[in-house]
Write a protein that holds these residues in place. Structure first.
Motif, PDB file in Angstrom:
ATOM      1  N   LYS A  65     -19.214  18.017  53.923  1.00  0.00           N
ATOM      2  CA  LYS A  65     -18.999  17.809  55.363  1.00  0.00           C
ATOM      3  C   LYS A  65     -20.272  18.022  56.166  1.00  0.00           C
ATOM      4  O   LYS A  65     -20.527  17.320  57.127  1.00  0.00           O
ATOM      5  N   SER A  66     -21.058  19.001  55.764  1.00  0.00           N
ATOM      6  CA  SER A  66     -22.271  19.303  56.528  1.00  0.00           C
ATOM      7  C   SER A  66     -23.471  18.497  56.035  1.00  0.00           C
ATOM      8  O   SER A  66     -24.590  18.754  56.447  1.00  0.00           O
ATOM      9  N   ARG A  67     -23.210  17.525  55.142  1.00  0.00           N
ATOM     10  CA  ARG A  67     -24.283  16.715  54.553  1.00  0.00           C
ATOM     11  C   ARG A  67     -25.353  17.645  53.963  1.00  0.00           C
ATOM     12  O   ARG A  67     -26.547  17.480  54.198  1.00  0.00           O
ATOM     13  N   GLY A  68     -24.882  18.594  53.212  1.00  0.00           N
ATOM     14  CA  GLY A  68     -25.739  19.656  52.696  1.00  0.00           C
ATOM     15  C   GLY A  68     -26.845  19.203  51.768  1.00  0.00           C
ATOM     16  O   GLY A  68     -27.902  19.818  51.729  1.00  0.00           O
ATOM     17  N   LEU A  69     -26.610  18.120  51.037  1.00  0.00           N
ATOM     18  CA  LEU A  69     -27.663  17.653  50.127  1.00  0.00           C
ATOM     19  C   LEU A  69     -28.847  17.114  50.927  1.00  0.00           C
ATOM     20  O   LEU A  69     -30.001  17.370  50.589  1.00  0.00           O
ATOM     21  N   ASN A  70     -28.562  16.390  51.974  1.00  0.00           N
ATOM     22  CA  ASN A  70     -29.645  15.863  52.817  1.00  0.00           C
ATOM     23  C   ASN A  70     -30.426  17.007  53.446  1.00  0.00           C
ATOM     24  O   ASN A  70     -31.650  16.978  53.512  1.00  0.00           O
ATOM     25  N   ARG A  71     -29.680  18.014  53.887  1.00  0.00           N
ATOM     26  CA  ARG A  71     -30.307  19.152  54.540  1.00  0.00           C
ATOM     27  C   ARG A  71     -31.176  19.917  53.550  1.00  0.00           C
ATOM     28  O   ARG A  71     -32.311  20.281  53.853  1.00  0.00           O
ATOM     29  N   SER A  72     -30.638  20.160  52.366  1.00  0.00           N
ATOM     30  CA  SER A  72     -31.357  20.977  51.395  1.00  0.00           C
ATOM     31  C   SER A  72     -32.605  20.289  50.862  1.00  0.00           C
ATOM     32  O   SER A  72     -33.627  20.922  50.648  1.00  0.00           O
ATOM     33  N   PHE A  73     -32.484  18.985  50.631  1.00  0.00           N
ATOM     34  CA  PHE A  73     -33.640  18.271  50.091  1.00  0.00           C
ATOM     35  C   PHE A  73     -34.504  17.682  51.205  1.00  0.00           C
ATOM     36  O   PHE A  73     -35.545  17.086  50.928  1.00  0.00           O
ATOM     37  N   LYS A  74     -34.040  17.813  52.440  1.00  0.00           N
ATOM     38  CA  LYS A  74     -34.749  17.246  53.606  1.00  0.00           C
ATOM     39  C   LYS A  74     -35.031  15.761  53.404  1.00  0.00           C
ATOM     40  O   LYS A  74     -36.151  15.279  53.583  1.00  0.00           O
ATOM     41  N   ARG A  75     -33.978  15.054  53.021  1.00  0.00           N
ATOM     42  CA  ARG A  75     -34.108  13.616  52.798  1.00  0.00           C
ATOM     43  C   ARG A  75     -32.904  12.892  53.392  1.00  0.00           C
ATOM     44  O   ARG A  75     -31.858  13.483  53.597  1.00  0.00           O
ATOM     45  N   GLY A  76     -33.083  11.605  53.617  1.00  0.00           N
ATOM     46  CA  GLY A  76     -31.978  10.833  54.172  1.00  0.00           C
ATOM     47  C   GLY A  76     -31.229  10.048  53.121  1.00  0.00           C
ATOM     48  O   GLY A  76     -31.270   8.834  53.097  1.00  0.00           O
ATOM     49  N   PHE A  77     -30.538  10.774  52.257  1.00  0.00           N
ATOM     50  CA  PHE A  77     -29.742  10.092  51.239  1.00  0.00           C
ATOM     51  C   PHE A  77     -28.609   9.324  51.916  1.00  0.00           C
ATOM     52  O   PHE A  77     -28.071   9.770  52.927  1.00  0.00           O
ATOM     53  N   SER A  78     -28.249   8.205  51.336  1.00  0.00           N
ATOM     54  CA  SER A  78     -27.114   7.467  51.867  1.00  0.00           C
ATOM     55  C   SER A  78     -25.834   8.203  51.527  1.00  0.00           C
ATOM     56  O   SER A  78     -25.776   9.008  50.598  1.00  0.00           O
ATOM     57  N   GLU A  79     -24.792   7.898  52.296  1.00  0.00           N
ATOM     58  CA  GLU A  79     -23.519   8.570  52.084  1.00  0.00           C
ATOM     59  C   GLU A  79     -22.949   8.237  50.704  1.00  0.00           C
ATOM     60  O   GLU A  79     -22.355   9.082  50.053  1.00  0.00           O
ATOM     61  N   GLU A  80     -23.156   6.991  50.276  1.00  0.00           N
ATOM     62  CA  GLU A  80     -22.664   6.599  48.950  1.00  0.00           C
ATOM     63  C   GLU A  80     -23.308   7.433  47.856  1.00  0.00           C
ATOM     64  O   GLU A  80     -22.660   7.865  46.909  1.00  0.00           O
ATOM     65  N   GLU A  81     -24.603   7.629  48.013  1.00  0.00           N
ATOM     66  CA  GLU A  81     -25.367   8.379  47.027  1.00  0.00           C
ATOM     67  C   GLU A  81     -24.846   9.822  46.912  1.00  0.00           C
ATOM     68  O   GLU A  81     -24.595  10.316  45.823  1.00  0.00           O
ATOM     69  N   THR A  82     -24.698  10.478  48.053  1.00  0.00           N
ATOM     70  CA  THR A  82     -24.274  11.876  48.006  1.00  0.00           C
ATOM     71  C   THR A  82     -22.795  11.990  47.674  1.00  0.00           C
ATOM     72  O   THR A  82     -22.384  12.918  47.000  1.00  0.00           O
ATOM     73  N   ASP A  83     -21.986  11.019  48.119  1.00  0.00           N
ATOM     74  CA  ASP A  83     -20.554  11.070  47.808  1.00  0.00           C
ATOM     75  C   ASP A  83     -20.306  11.063  46.309  1.00  0.00           C
ATOM     76  O   ASP A  83     -19.427  11.756  45.813  1.00  0.00           O
ATOM     77  N   GLY A  84     -21.106  10.265  45.591  1.00  0.00           N
ATOM     78  CA  GLY A  84     -20.974  10.201  44.142  1.00  0.00           C
ATOM     79  C   GLY A  84     -21.235  11.556  43.507  1.00  0.00           C
ATOM     80  O   GLY A  84     -20.536  11.977  42.592  1.00  0.00           O
ATOM     81  N   ILE A  85     -22.237  12.241  44.021  1.00  0.00           N
ATOM     82  CA  ILE A  85     -22.585  13.567  43.508  1.00  0.00           C
ATOM     83  C   ILE A  85     -21.482  14.570  43.808  1.00  0.00           C
ATOM     84  O   ILE A  85     -21.058  15.335  42.937  1.00  0.00           O
ATOM     85  N   PHE A  86     -20.988  14.530  45.038  1.00  0.00           N
ATOM     86  CA  PHE A  86     -19.928  15.480  45.402  1.00  0.00           C
ATOM     87  C   PHE A  86     -18.660  15.230  44.582  1.00  0.00           C
ATOM     88  O   PHE A  86     -17.963  16.158  44.200  1.00  0.00           O
ATOM     89  N   ARG A  87     -18.388  13.954  44.314  1.00  0.00           N
ATOM     90  CA  ARG A  87     -17.217  13.633  43.510  1.00  0.00           C
ATOM     91  C   ARG A  87     -17.371  14.220  42.106  1.00  0.00           C
ATOM     92  O   ARG A  87     -16.449  14.787  41.540  1.00  0.00           O
ATOM     93  N   GLU A  88     -18.575  14.084  41.564  1.00  0.00           N
ATOM     94  CA  GLU A  88     -18.851  14.627  40.231  1.00  0.00           C
ATOM     95  C   GLU A  88     -18.716  16.152  40.212  1.00  0.00           C
ATOM     96  O   GLU A  88     -18.161  16.729  39.291  1.00  0.00           O
TER      97      GLU A  88
END
Ligand SMILES: [Zn+2]
Length: 91
Positions: A60-83
């Motif tokens: 919810k907080s788009r934590g991967l983008n925040r932690s890596f300081k990058r603009g990952f697409s939602e599809e990209e991070t959603d796949g990771i969160f699903r895993e």
């Protein structure tokens, strides 16, 4: 009892520190994100507690983008969160 210096890592979801061995690592090698089940994938890593609450919170907080300081697409991070969610549900 000997007190050992156990490595602690901060969870992207709850922002609390926990022993690294109890956590799941997600690695970014400069090209792609991957759930690092071996703990040895190359690249920068961030950590998550092994519970769905922390993972949902990080999502919810788009934590991967925040932690890596990058603009990952939602599809990209959603796949990771699903895993990640699948991993914690197996336990
Ligand atoms: Zn957590």
């Amino acid at each position: 009892m000997t007190v050992k210096n156990i490595p602690m890592r901060r969870c992207v979801g709850c922002m609390e520190s926990h022993p690294q061995k109890d956590m799941i690592r997600v690695a970014w090698d400069g090209e792609r994100l991957a759930v690092d089940t071996t703990g040895r994938a190359k690249g920068r890593g961030v950590y998550f507690c092994r519970n769905s609450e922390c993972i949902e919170k990080a999502k919810k907080s788009r934590g991967l983008n925040r932690s890596f300081k990058r603009g990952f697409s939602e599809e990209e991070t959603d796949g990771i969160f699903r895993e990640l969610l699948m991993l914690v549900k197996e336990v």
